[in-house]
Design a protein around this motif. Structure first.
Motif, PDB file in Angstrom:
ATOM      1  N   HIS A  41     -39.100  -7.122 -20.648  1.00 26.31           N
ATOM      2  CA  HIS A  41     -37.703  -7.485 -20.378  1.00 26.31           C
ATOM      3  C   HIS A  41     -37.605  -8.970 -20.059  1.00 26.31           C
ATOM      4  N   HIS A  60     -36.621 -10.827 -17.432  1.00 26.96           N
ATOM      5  CA  HIS A  60     -36.659 -11.474 -16.109  1.00 26.96           C
ATOM      6  C   HIS A  60     -37.740 -12.562 -16.061  1.00 26.96           C
ATOM      7  N   HIS A 116     -41.446 -12.126 -15.987  1.00 29.77           N
ATOM      8  CA  HIS A 116     -42.066 -11.430 -17.128  1.00 29.77           C
ATOM      9  C   HIS A 116     -42.094 -12.283 -18.399  1.00 29.77           C
ATOM     10  N   HIS A 152     -32.616  -1.473 -15.332  1.00 30.23           N
ATOM     11  CA  HIS A 152     -33.126  -2.581 -14.502  1.00 30.23           C
ATOM     12  C   HIS A 152     -32.780  -3.898 -15.200  1.00 30.23           C
ATOM     13  N   ASP A 154     -40.676  -2.847 -15.255  1.00 29.27           N
ATOM     14  CA  ASP A 154     -40.109  -2.642 -13.916  1.00 29.27           C
ATOM     15  C   ASP A 154     -39.236  -1.392 -13.836  1.00 29.27           C
TER      16      ASP A 154
HETATM   17 ZN   LIG Z   1     -37.592  -7.215 -13.622  1.00 26.60          ZN
END
Ligand SMILES: [Zn+2]
Length: 324
Positions: free
Chosen positions: A67, A69, A72, A165, A184
């Motif tokens: 994802h 974020h 990551h 998320h 996550d």
């Molecule tokens: Zn995350």
């Protein structure tokens, strides 16, 4: 830590969540799953981690992202030889970092916060964007992944879409070895948060992250997994009980919100947030606001509450049939 096929490399992050993991897979090609956070320390530790398995950064041929974020995707831009990057289509704007994208992001949150009765001193979205940019990387997404795709270079590894998320969240399922890289979505030691994001297309209805998150968790109940490899914390198994617990905890929290509204009458999402997260909302405003609106979306989806707009501000209250 190593297992049949994935080698875990762990680096620190400046976030409250602590360390984040990446996974290296050596097969037909060398893949890195997730790319840590953009700090010198994280990069140095990745280099050390690769060296332990006789690899250099230039050996990484492809990067696969769970994802968007910052913890990551952070190091994607540090690889000078530009490995091929795979991920959900919605990861792309976070890697490209165009001003237009962040302007729309800002407008979206300012609009919502206005409607939800959030005081001006909590609308520090510019700061959130600045921090996100700092710890992310500017790079390019080369291939979009969707549900059911098999990832090149990792035999038998399939994509499962698990939004909530993050809108861009994917999990990767290795059926043969019964291992799932789960980012996550599901963490053993802490519950993961559904986070509010703008819709895919500007002007569309906003996503309802908690409802999506619940669906993603329920989807994972169908898989018989021997080992989950998460983004944070220890690998684990026996996810079914964990998922039931997480879903149960969320419904309980929603029941509390419902009882509060029944007693107090119509409230704005901001007022509900300051009650529900009295100790955390000031320091973790975005997170607690996302969680609050998640509970309201959930209660609305089961017909328990509804919202009315007065002078441009939304107020939530128990629906008529529930008021007795
Ligand atoms: Zn995350």
């Amino acid at each position: 830590m190593s297992n049949q096929s994935f080698h875990q490399i762990t680096v620190p992050t400046p976030y409250a969540v602590g360390d984040v993991h990446m996974y290296v897979y050596r097969g037909e090609s060398v893949s890195l799953i997730d790319a840590g956070v953009n700090t010198d320390t994280a990069w140095d530790q990745l280099v050390v981690g690769l060296k332990e398995i006789n690899l250099k950064p230039s050996d990484i041929e492809q990067i696969i992202l769970t994802h968007h974020h910052p913890d990551h995707i952070g190091l994607t831009g540090r690889f000078e030889h530009e490995p091929i990057i795979y991920g959900h289509k919605l990861v792309e704007p976070w890697l490209n970092q165009s001003n237009q994208f962040f302007d729309q992001y800002l407008d979206f949150f300012n609009g919502l916060y206005e409607k939800w009765g959030v005081p001006h001193h909590f609308r520090n979205i510019e700061k959130t964007i600045a921090v996100t940019k700092k710890y992310s990387s500017k790079s390019e997404l080369h291939h979009y992944l969707v549900e059911g795709d098999v990832i090149e270079g990792i035999p038998g590894m399939r994509v499962i879409e698990t939004p909530g998320h993050a809108q861009s969240h994917l999990s990767f399922w290795d059926e043969k070895n019964r291992q799932m890289i789960v980012g996550d979505v599901l963490l053993k030691h802490i519950s993961s948060n559904p986070l509010l994001e703008p819709p895919k297309n500007q002007g569309d209805a906003r996503p309802k992250p908690l409802l999506e998150y619940r669906n993603s968790l329920e989807k994972l109940l169908d898989y018989d997994v021997d080992q989950f490899l998460p983004g944070h914390g220890k690998p684990f198994r026996e996810h079914k009980e964990l998922i039931e617990r997480r879903l149960e905890k969320q419904s309980k929290r929603a029941e509390n919100v419902f009882a509060y509204l029944k007693e107090k009458g119509p409230k704005t999402p901001y007022e509900i947030c300051t009650w529900l997260f009295a100790r955390q909302y000031e320091t973790q405003f975005g997170l607690t606001m996302s969680e609050t609106i998640g509970q309201l979306d959930y209660l609305e989806s089961i017909g328990a509450v509804s919202s009315v707009e007065t002078d441009g501000i939304s107020y939530y209250a128990p629906s008529m049939i529930h008021q007795k």
